[in-house]
Design a protein around this motif. Structure first.
Motif, short mmCIF file in Angstrom:
data_model
loop_
_atom_site.label_atom_id
_atom_site.label_comp_id
_atom_site.label_asym_id
_atom_site.label_seq_id
_atom_site.Cartn_x
_atom_site.Cartn_y
_atom_site.Cartn_z
N VAL A 82 11.95 -4.93 4.60
CA VAL A 82 10.61 -5.04 4.98
C VAL A 82 10.41 -3.89 5.99
N PHE A 83 9.44 -3.25 6.08
CA PHE A 83 9.09 -2.11 7.10
C PHE A 83 7.83 -2.37 7.36
N SER A 84 7.60 -1.80 8.93
CA SER A 84 6.24 -2.16 9.17
C SER A 84 5.30 -0.85 9.41
N ALA A 85 5.78 0.23 8.69
CA ALA A 85 5.02 1.50 8.38
C ALA A 85 5.02 1.96 7.02
N GLY A 86 4.07 2.63 6.42
CA GLY A 86 4.13 2.94 5.30
C GLY A 86 5.26 4.26 5.00
N GLU A 87 5.25 5.14 5.83
CA GLU A 87 6.11 6.27 5.65
C GLU A 87 7.44 5.96 6.00
N ARG A 88 7.66 4.99 6.84
CA ARG A 88 9.16 4.44 7.01
C ARG A 88 9.75 4.02 5.76
N ALA A 89 8.80 3.10 4.91
CA ALA A 89 9.16 2.48 3.61
C ALA A 89 9.27 3.68 2.45
N VAL A 90 8.64 4.77 2.47
CA VAL A 90 8.61 5.63 1.61
C VAL A 90 10.14 6.54 1.77
N GLU A 91 10.18 6.75 2.92
CA GLU A 91 11.80 7.39 3.39
C GLU A 91 12.77 6.53 3.23
N ALA A 92 12.65 5.42 3.27
CA ALA A 92 13.73 4.44 2.98
C ALA A 92 13.83 4.65 1.18
#
Length: 709
Positions: free
Chosen positions: A442-452
């Motif tokens: 789970v991530f708190s920001a969209g760009e962080r999720a995309v980079e993961a």
């Protein structure tokens, strides 16, 4: 007494998983550096034998304390040394005599203190080698093996809960490494191993990581680097991690020394340390994190067992704007956001509200609160699409619906096999913990999720490349016997042509008559070039004339070039004038090789010709490599579209360029004992393939074994 010197790898395994630990300089004050490891070993439940050593005490915390190393009942598997720097060398000698083969040195006052400390550190390394004792440190926090409750550390991180988990973390920085470990704990990411390398007088980062990543309980390897001295060891570590199916995530700061010296070639000038490290990381499947937060994001996404089979990203949101933002970022980091198949779109249309969107991104709107099956069926349908390899589900707030959403996400997990991530903006703490318990990142920001998600895709691509395996080199060229320095163009071209590199025909004329004879033998227009070991970049001083095709023009051009050389560089040694066949090509590349002090022979390719150092559109790889890796190099060029034809120019054959790069890499690897720098600039590429029209080759002194052959 003489002790057998066991296998080094076995000793390192013994170091990180000892059956007995001696604490040299142990203190009964558990708040002190030399008391804290005893405190942690006792309180955390270490099951092995603890042997304190200090003449001040007869016992500490109920444990018998020994006055010196010689008095120990037997050799400990591991010694923790917490003594002043001046006493450490003698302590290591005593440990060697006793039979202890591994030691962790907390003591500071070594290489980090300047010239005197560096000298003491060299003495320590020599002493340990003679005593056959392997060292972790000095000036280190030590390590934790949370699986076996081994706490050979005084780190603050050990004061809190350090439950074992699937991540092995090795850090060259003590303080920053501790901060990363604390952040990992806050996220609920368990570190099975925490290791600080300190000054690396003996054991270095790669060797320590190689040992702990072999543990079957470890699923992810992560590290923090400030510098690298042994590039080959890092490459072997990366290859081992890929073979084990365990991602290697590194954050590296600082710069190595390879860019510090003045370089004679474009390749040498451009091959600065960080660019080389970045390229080698891509080549061998290392996942590089920009900072500690991105490292933790990658740890989190790889702690779940599912892997991406490709780079197709599916996005499901309750906000159209969030979907567009993530789609934009996905393109920037190399993911595709493909169109969904007709069957998938039909499935989505059957469950979507009329005002939703059944494309990719899928906008499920807020209706899934009333109809939970809307979210679960949409995401499952999207993940079932053959073009989708990983998915992100985006939502925000939803404080009053945590339990229902956790149930939905559990259903999605159980109904699919592909990985999916959740981006939950302003998520309640219960939601974060609940998703963690379900094994869903789970991530708190969209760009962080995309980079993961991009890290998952890159790892999958790297793993497939490793499964295929590189081509093996059969090249074994004779080692040149020429003296060191810049090599004559004709001889350098012959060496490369023998390796299969497409070189333009060239010969040296010592006078006008010889130049005319060479022109006649060529049967067409030629290029005339100044030849001098002191003039490396001929165009910079007007040292070439193109398209010469008559006797008068040859004679005039010969005289003009000699005159220019004498006028512009009067001290240059003039060997004559090169006569070279004219080559055709509408794409101009620069290709080269440089010797990196850490990673060895590095091959470069770029666009730009004489402007290469301005444009800096180049990429690197460690030699040797195959055609597939060479093709990946070309795909990384920012202006790579030029290869595919622009503004009415035809496309060139990428495979032929890749073949040139692969052959050059094999040759460079074989020539490693002598080759220092090589520039092939320009390489003209047209319908007949690539052709090298100029080269600068610099050799170093031949090693004794090469010169004797």
């Amino acid at each position: 007494m003489t002790f057998m010197n066991p296998d080094r790898a076995a000793v390192i395994r013994q170091l990180v998983n000892p059956r007995s630990v001696a604490v040299i300089g142990a203190s009964a004050d558990f708040s002190k550096v030399n008391g804290r490891p005893l405190k942690h070993l006792i309180e955390k439940g270490y099951g092995g034998e603890i042997l304190p050593v200090n003449p001040k005490y007869r016992e500490i915390a109920g444990l018998a304390c020994y006055p010196d190393i010689a008095s120990l009942p037997h050799a400990a598997d591991l010694a923790i040394i917490a003594l002043p720097a001046a006493l450490v060398c003698d302590c290591v000698l005593q440990l060697g005599r006793k039979g202890t083969r591994a030691a962790v040195i907390f003591s500071s006052g070594f290489g980090e203190m300047g010239p005197d400390g560096k000298a003491l550190e060299r003495e320590l390394a020599d002493t340990a080698k003679a005593a056959r004792v392997i060292l972790l440190g000095p000036n280190c926090l030590g390590f934790i093996n949370a699986f076996e409750n081994v706490y050979a550390t005084f780190s603050q991180y050990a004061d809190g809960e350090t439950g074992a988990g699937p991540v092995a973390f090795v850090t060259q920085s003590g303080a920053f490494g501790t901060a990363i470990a604390a952040l990992a704990r806050r996220r609920g990411l368990g570190l099975g191993y925490f290791v600080n390398t300190g000054n690396q007088a003996d054991l270095d980062f790669a060797e320590l990581m190689m040992a702990v990543v072999e543990d079957p309980r470890v699923k992810v390897a992560a590290g923090y680097l400030e510098g690298i001295s042994d590039g080959e060891a890092l490459v072997k570590l990366a290859q081992n991690c890929r073979a084990l199916g365990k991602p290697l995530i590194l954050t590296k700061v600082g710069r190595m020394e390879s860019g510090a010296r003045a370089a004679a070639s474009h390749t040498g000038a451009l091959a600065v340390s960080d660019a080389v490290f970045d390229a080698v990381a891509r080549q061998y499947g290392i996942l590089r994190a920009r900072n500690e937060e991105q490292m933790l994001d990658m740890m989190e996404v790889f702690c779940q067992p599912r892997r991406a089979g490709g780079n197709g990203l599916g996005i499901a949101t309750q906000s159209g704007g969030a979907g567009v933002m993530m789609a934009d970022r996905a393109e920037e980091v190399g993911l595709s956001v493909p169109h969904l198949g007709t069957q998938t779109q039909a499935k989505l249309a059957s469950v979507m509200p009329a005002f939703g969107a059944a494309g990719n991104p899928v906008d499920v709107t807020g209706q899934f609160v009333a109809r939970p099956e809307l979210l679960s069926e949409s995401v499952v349908a999207m993940l079932d699409d053959p073009a989708i390899d990983v998915a992100i589900v985006w939502l925000q707030l939803m404080t009053g619906h945590v339990d229902a959403l956790l149930k939905i996400f559990a259903e999605i997990r159980d109904s699919t096999e592909k990985p999916f991530l959740v981006c939950w903006v302003a998520a309640p703490e219960t939601a974060v913990k609940g998703l963690g318990a379900l094994g869903i990142p789970v991530f708190s920001a969209g760009e962080r999720a995309v980079e993961a998600a991009a890290a998952l895709a890159r790892y999958g691509q790297s793993k497939r490349k490793a499964d295929v395996g590189p081509e093996k080199s059969r090249l074994s060229p004779p080692m040149p016997t020429a003296p060191s320095g810049v090599q004559p163009t004709v001889e350098a071209s012959a060496l490369l042509a023998a390796a299969g590199i497409p070189m333009a025909n060239v010969a040296l004329a010592g006078d006008e008559d010889a130049a005319v004879a060479l022109w006649r033998g060529n049967g067409g227009a030629v290029a005339l070039k100044v030849e001098s070991p002191d003039i490396l970049h001929k165009s910079d001083m007007g040292g070439l004339i193109l398209g010469v095709d008559s006797e008068a023009a040859i004679r005039e051009g010969y005289r003009a070039l000699v005159s220019r050389a004498k006028e512009n560089m009067p001290k240059a040694r003039l060997s004559g004038i090169l006569v070279q066949e004219m080559s055709q090509g509408h794409v101009e590349l620069v290709v080269g090789v440089s010797r990196d002090p850490v990673f060895g022979m590095i091959v470069m390719v770029g666009l730009g010709g004489v402007l290469v150092e301005v444009l800096k559109d180049v990429t690197f790889r460690k030699a040797p490599f195959d055609r597939h890796e060479a093709a990946l190099m070309l795909s990384e060029l920012r202006m790579g579209a030029i290869l595919d034809g622009v503004r009415g120019k035809p496309a060139v054959d990428r495979d032929e360029i890749a073949e040139l790069l692969a052959k050059l890499s094999q040759w460079a690897d074989a020539m490693a004992p002598r080759l220092l720098e090589l520039d092939l600039n320009p390489v003209l590429v047209g319908k007949s393939g690539p052709r090298v029209v100029d080269c600068v080759m610099i050799l170093n002194d031949a090693p004794p074994e090469a010169s004797s052959r």
